[in-house]
Design a protein around this motif. Structure first.
Motif, PDB file in Angstrom:
ATOM      1  N   THR A  18       0.864  -1.175   0.000  1.00  0.00           N
ATOM      2  CA  THR A  18       0.000   0.000   0.000  1.00  0.00           C
ATOM      3  C   THR A  18       0.903   1.229   0.000  1.00  0.00           C
ATOM      4  O   THR A  18       1.675   1.446   0.933  1.00  0.00           O
ATOM      5  N   LEU A  19       0.833   1.998  -1.086  1.00  0.00           N
ATOM      6  CA  LEU A  19       1.733   3.134  -1.267  1.00  0.00           C
ATOM      7  C   LEU A  19       0.960   4.423  -0.990  1.00  0.00           C
ATOM      8  O   LEU A  19       0.332   4.983  -1.884  1.00  0.00           O
ATOM      9  N   GLY A  20       0.933   4.831   0.253  1.00  0.00           N
ATOM     10  CA  GLY A  20       0.257   6.065   0.636  1.00  0.00           C
ATOM     11  C   GLY A  20       1.292   7.059   1.131  1.00  0.00           C
ATOM     12  O   GLY A  20       2.358   7.206   0.524  1.00  0.00           O
ATOM     13  N   THR A  21       1.006   7.716   2.238  1.00  0.00           N
ATOM     14  CA  THR A  21       1.961   8.633   2.852  1.00  0.00           C
ATOM     15  C   THR A  21       3.261   7.874   3.149  1.00  0.00           C
ATOM     16  O   THR A  21       4.357   8.317   2.827  1.00  0.00           O
ATOM     17  N   GLY A  22       3.118   6.732   3.800  1.00  0.00           N
ATOM     18  CA  GLY A  22       4.213   5.760   3.945  1.00  0.00           C
ATOM     19  C   GLY A  22       3.860   4.556   3.089  1.00  0.00           C
ATOM     20  O   GLY A  22       2.901   4.612   2.321  1.00  0.00           O
ATOM     21  N   ALA A  23       4.634   3.492   3.209  1.00  0.00           N
ATOM     22  CA  ALA A  23       4.307   2.286   2.433  1.00  0.00           C
ATOM     23  C   ALA A  23       4.304   1.079   3.358  1.00  0.00           C
ATOM     24  O   ALA A  23       5.192   0.941   4.211  1.00  0.00           O
TER      25      ALA A  23
ATOM     26  N   ALA B 258       7.056   7.579   1.674  1.00  0.00           N
ATOM     27  CA  ALA B 258       6.739   7.152   0.302  1.00  0.00           C
ATOM     28  C   ALA B 258       6.065   8.354  -0.373  1.00  0.00           C
ATOM     29  O   ALA B 258       6.752   9.240  -0.885  1.00  0.00           O
ATOM     30  N   GLY B 259       4.735   8.452  -0.293  1.00  0.00           N
ATOM     31  CA  GLY B 259       4.037   9.599  -0.875  1.00  0.00           C
ATOM     32  C   GLY B 259       4.455  10.913  -0.234  1.00  0.00           C
ATOM     33  O   GLY B 259       4.399  11.973  -0.870  1.00  0.00           O
ATOM     34  N   SER B 260       4.890  10.863   1.018  1.00  0.00           N
ATOM     35  CA  SER B 260       5.293  12.110   1.686  1.00  0.00           C
ATOM     36  C   SER B 260       6.517  12.728   1.004  1.00  0.00           C
ATOM     37  O   SER B 260       6.735  13.935   1.090  1.00  0.00           O
ATOM     38  N   LEU B 261       7.313  11.909   0.302  1.00  0.00           N
ATOM     39  CA  LEU B 261       8.442  12.462  -0.465  1.00  0.00           C
ATOM     40  C   LEU B 261       7.911  13.309  -1.633  1.00  0.00           C
ATOM     41  O   LEU B 261       8.473  14.376  -1.942  1.00  0.00           O
ATOM     42  N   ILE B 262       6.837  12.856  -2.238  1.00  0.00           N
ATOM     43  CA  ILE B 262       6.238  13.599  -3.348  1.00  0.00           C
ATOM     44  C   ILE B 262       5.633  14.912  -2.822  1.00  0.00           C
ATOM     45  O   ILE B 262       5.756  15.966  -3.445  1.00  0.00           O
ATOM     46  N   GLN B 263       5.010  14.819  -1.650  1.00  0.00           N
ATOM     47  CA  GLN B 263       4.476  16.042  -1.031  1.00  0.00           C
ATOM     48  C   GLN B 263       5.598  17.029  -0.742  1.00  0.00           C
ATOM     49  O   GLN B 263       5.438  18.233  -0.907  1.00  0.00           O
ATOM     50  N   TRP B 264       6.722  16.515  -0.313  1.00  0.00           N
ATOM     51  CA  TRP B 264       7.874  17.365   0.015  1.00  0.00           C
ATOM     52  C   TRP B 264       8.425  18.036  -1.246  1.00  0.00           C
ATOM     53  O   TRP B 264       8.756  19.230  -1.246  1.00  0.00           O
ATOM     54  N   LEU B 265       8.485  17.273  -2.348  1.00  0.00           N
ATOM     55  CA  LEU B 265       8.934  17.865  -3.624  1.00  0.00           C
ATOM     56  C   LEU B 265       7.992  18.991  -4.050  1.00  0.00           C
ATOM     57  O   LEU B 265       8.412  19.994  -4.616  1.00  0.00           O
ATOM     58  N   ARG B 266       6.706  18.783  -3.744  1.00  0.00           N
ATOM     59  CA  ARG B 266       5.697  19.755  -4.155  1.00  0.00           C
ATOM     60  C   ARG B 266       5.686  20.976  -3.227  1.00  0.00           C
ATOM     61  O   ARG B 266       5.751  22.106  -3.681  1.00  0.00           O
ATOM     62  N   ASP B 267       5.664  20.727  -1.910  1.00  0.00           N
ATOM     63  CA  ASP B 267       5.408  21.818  -0.962  1.00  0.00           C
ATOM     64  C   ASP B 267       6.682  22.533  -0.500  1.00  0.00           C
ATOM     65  O   ASP B 267       6.646  23.726  -0.237  1.00  0.00           O
ATOM     66  N   GLU B 268       7.785  21.819  -0.396  1.00  0.00           N
ATOM     67  CA  GLU B 268       9.024  22.447   0.098  1.00  0.00           C
ATOM     68  C   GLU B 268       9.951  22.824  -1.055  1.00  0.00           C
ATOM     69  O   GLU B 268      10.372  23.962  -1.180  1.00  0.00           O
ATOM     70  N   LEU B 269      10.300  21.843  -1.904  1.00  0.00           N
ATOM     71  CA  LEU B 269      11.208  22.170  -3.017  1.00  0.00           C
ATOM     72  C   LEU B 269      10.468  22.849  -4.169  1.00  0.00           C
ATOM     73  O   LEU B 269      11.077  23.509  -4.992  1.00  0.00           O
ATOM     74  N   ARG B 270       9.161  22.648  -4.235  1.00  0.00           N
ATOM     75  CA  ARG B 270       8.319  23.231  -5.292  1.00  0.00           C
ATOM     76  C   ARG B 270       8.809  22.868  -6.693  1.00  0.00           C
ATOM     77  O   ARG B 270       8.812  23.688  -7.605  1.00  0.00           O
TER      78      ARG B 270
ATOM     79  N   ALA C 242      13.693  10.885  -7.262  1.00  0.00           N
ATOM     80  CA  ALA C 242      12.817  10.690  -6.094  1.00  0.00           C
ATOM     81  C   ALA C 242      11.887   9.497  -6.321  1.00  0.00           C
ATOM     82  O   ALA C 242      11.728   8.642  -5.446  1.00  0.00           O
ATOM     83  N   LEU C 243      11.287   9.434  -7.501  1.00  0.00           N
ATOM     84  CA  LEU C 243      10.385   8.309  -7.789  1.00  0.00           C
ATOM     85  C   LEU C 243      11.172   6.992  -7.802  1.00  0.00           C
ATOM     86  O   LEU C 243      10.698   5.968  -7.290  1.00  0.00           O
ATOM     87  N   GLU C 244      12.375   7.032  -8.381  1.00  0.00           N
ATOM     88  CA  GLU C 244      13.190   5.811  -8.426  1.00  0.00           C
ATOM     89  C   GLU C 244      13.501   5.297  -7.021  1.00  0.00           C
ATOM     90  O   GLU C 244      13.615   4.091  -6.803  1.00  0.00           O
ATOM     91  N   SER C 245      13.619   6.214  -6.059  1.00  0.00           N
ATOM     92  CA  SER C 245      14.024   5.787  -4.712  1.00  0.00           C
ATOM     93  C   SER C 245      12.960   4.894  -4.068  1.00  0.00           C
ATOM     94  O   SER C 245      13.270   4.069  -3.209  1.00  0.00           O
TER      95      SER C 245
END
Ligand code: ADP
Length: 488
Positions: A259-264, A304-316, A375-378
């Motif tokens: 299950t790949l959500g905020t964590g996995a 997991a998904g929180s890395l994508i949120q971080w790319l979006r919200d912090e690194l933009r 990031a996705l590869e990780s």
């Protein structure tokens, strides 16, 4: 007349939902309400159990109305966030303290003391779990020590995880917990599937406050008339990650889901053998039916998904999570960039709380898309490490079923297949947790003779992703990841 639907109550961490499923697996409706999150101190996370009940009841009533009344609902299935502890008074049926949520770290000192006292190996052998504030037992002890109303309740004290609390309220006083939820308290012996006196003594939890442990498929009683007008039987109970495993039709040993959500969260079916990991995975009860108990090995990633949120919200670097897919496809590879996503330490199988994240291999030629792709590869690399631990524990994955918000990303699904060198299956409907609870309740209501037949009739269609990456490219990726891990 069409067959009556199943009502599922899916009590998550941030929201509670009620869903209606037809016996052929179609989802007929959904009602959802957010749950308030309380963070009274750093590391503390609380819920209001009265709010959980009120909002769950309101959502359930919407769905009963949609079905055409309580008589039109065949049965209820409940699935829930695991480990969270509710304490209530048996006399009044009211909560005695805020619920302590699974993410809460307030019992870290208690856990450290138990570990220092050399208790971990014996506890892991009995329960399948490492010592960690995550599990319910130390949360219960904390409430006894720090919540005056809990300490004063004496024999009126009732503890339970969230399905247990909802069962009490729905039935008007049945105090039960299903075996999958009970296995996450750290008070249940995996092989006996009952509360363990020694563990209750060790953690200081009075057995009289605990619910009766029941199977995952009932009869477990029925709802009181006051809630829906007429009684509805409750036939299925299961913790969320186990329910997702059932909902993915992972019903035979070696079947695995992520299950790949905020964590996995990865669970692999272990059959009837009690799992004891030697590679820091968790052993847990998957499903208990009359005369038949199955177990799972579990491994979790914190990020997991929180890395994508971080790319979006912090690194933009991206505007939406979905955009990560197009961005990853816009370059042929990561341009030599590799990312270690240890933004909250590293979870299984490394368990490095101190590890920090890293982005490696930057040059002036590095584009945004390279970093997003890295990031996705990780995610694939973290899951590849988990796959290695499962294999070392004697349960290699044959294929991997994915669900959760991140699984919607086709690029990720393909990259997982490529790096794991496994077929990756994704159901059309990724709400597998609720679907699993619906399958349990459908069997409990007599609509199907077995979970396998329920899965055949109610399972969602799947799309498969097959490995296609050339060996040398894969080898290079794996090598770069190993180097990055070693430097962490
Ligand atoms: P949870 O149940 O833990 O709240 P969900 O299963 O709803 O999580 O998944 C949400 C997570 O999935 C978010 O962290 C989000 O960043 C990520 N996510 C959602 N869609 C995509 C996508 N298309 N690509 C990558 N990540 C995504």
């Amino acid at each position: 007349m069409s067959e009556r639907p199943i009502l599922v109550l899916d009590e998550g961490t941030t929201s509670t939902r009620a869903m209606l499923y037809a016996p052929d697996g179609r989802r007929l409706g959904m009602a959802q309400a957010d749950l308030s999150q309380y963070y009274p101190r750093p590391g503390w996370v609380e819920h209001d159990a009265a709010e959980i009940w009120d909002r769950t009841l309101a959502c359930a009533r919407d769905m009963v109305a949609l079905a055409g009344g309580a008589d039109r609902v065949a049965a209820i299935g409940i699935t829930n966030q695991r480990e969270t502890v509710v304490a209530w008074d048996r006399r009044t049926g009211e909560p005695l303290a805020p619920a302590i949520v699974w993410q809460d770290r307030r019992t870290a000192d208690h856990c450290a003391a138990l570990r220092e006292a050399g208790k971990e190996e014996a506890i892991q052998r009995r329960t399948g779990l490492v010592i960690d504030p995550y599990f319910s037992a130390t949360k219960m002890r904390w409430l006894l020590d720090h919540a005056p109303a809990v300490a004063a309740a004496g024999s009126a004290l009732a503890f339970g995880t969230v399905e247990s609390w909802l069962m009490w309220k729905l039935t008007g006083g049945l105090h039960v917990s299903d075996a999958s939820n009970a296995s996450r308290t750290q008070l249940m012996a995996l092989d006996a599937a009952d509360w363990d006196r020694g563990l209750c003594d060790l953690f200081g939890v009075p057995p009289h406050a605990l619910p009766e442990i029941v199977d995952n498929i009932g009869p477990f009683g029925e709802t009181q008339d006051q809630w829906f007008g007429r009684p509805i039987p409750i036939r299925g109970l299961m913790g969320d990650q186990q329910a997702a495993t059932i909902g993915q039709a992972c019903l035979t040993p070696g079947d695995a889901k992520a299950t790949l959500g905020t964590g996995a969260f990865v669970l692999a079916h272990m059959g009837s053998s009690v799992p004891v990991s030697r590679h820091r995975l968790l052993g847990t009860l998957l499903c208990r039916l009359p005369g038949e108990t199955s177990y799972a090995l579990e491994g979790s990633l914190f990020v997991a998904g929180s890395l994508i949120q971080w790319l979006r919200d912090e690194l933009r670097l991206i505007a939406t999570a979905e955009e990560s897919e197009a961005m990853a496809r816009s370059v042929p590879d990561s341009g030599g960039v590799a990312m270690l996503p240890a933004l909250a330490g590293l979870g299984a199988p490394h368990w490095r709380a101190d590890a920090r994240g890293a982005i490696h291999g930057l040059t002036l030629g590095t584009k945004r898309a390279h970093i997003v792709r890295a990031a996705l590869e990780s995610l694939s690399h973290q899951l590849h490490d988990l796959a290695g631990a499962f294999a070392a524990d004697g349960m290699p994955w044959r294929a991997l079923c994915i669900d959760g918000g991140m699984s919607a990303n086709d690029w990720i699904a393909q990259d997982l297949a490529d790096i794991l060198q496994l077929r990756v299956d994704r159901p059309a409907d990724v709400e597998t947790t609720a679907r699993g609870a619906a399958m349990l309740a459908a069997v409990g209501a007599g609509l199907f003779p077995s979970l396998a037949e329920a899965a055949g009739a109610m399972g969602a269609e799947r799309r498969s992703f097959a490995p296609a990456l050339p060996d040398d490219v894969r080898g290079e990726r794996l090598g770069r990841w190993q180097a990055l891990l070693a430097s962490a």
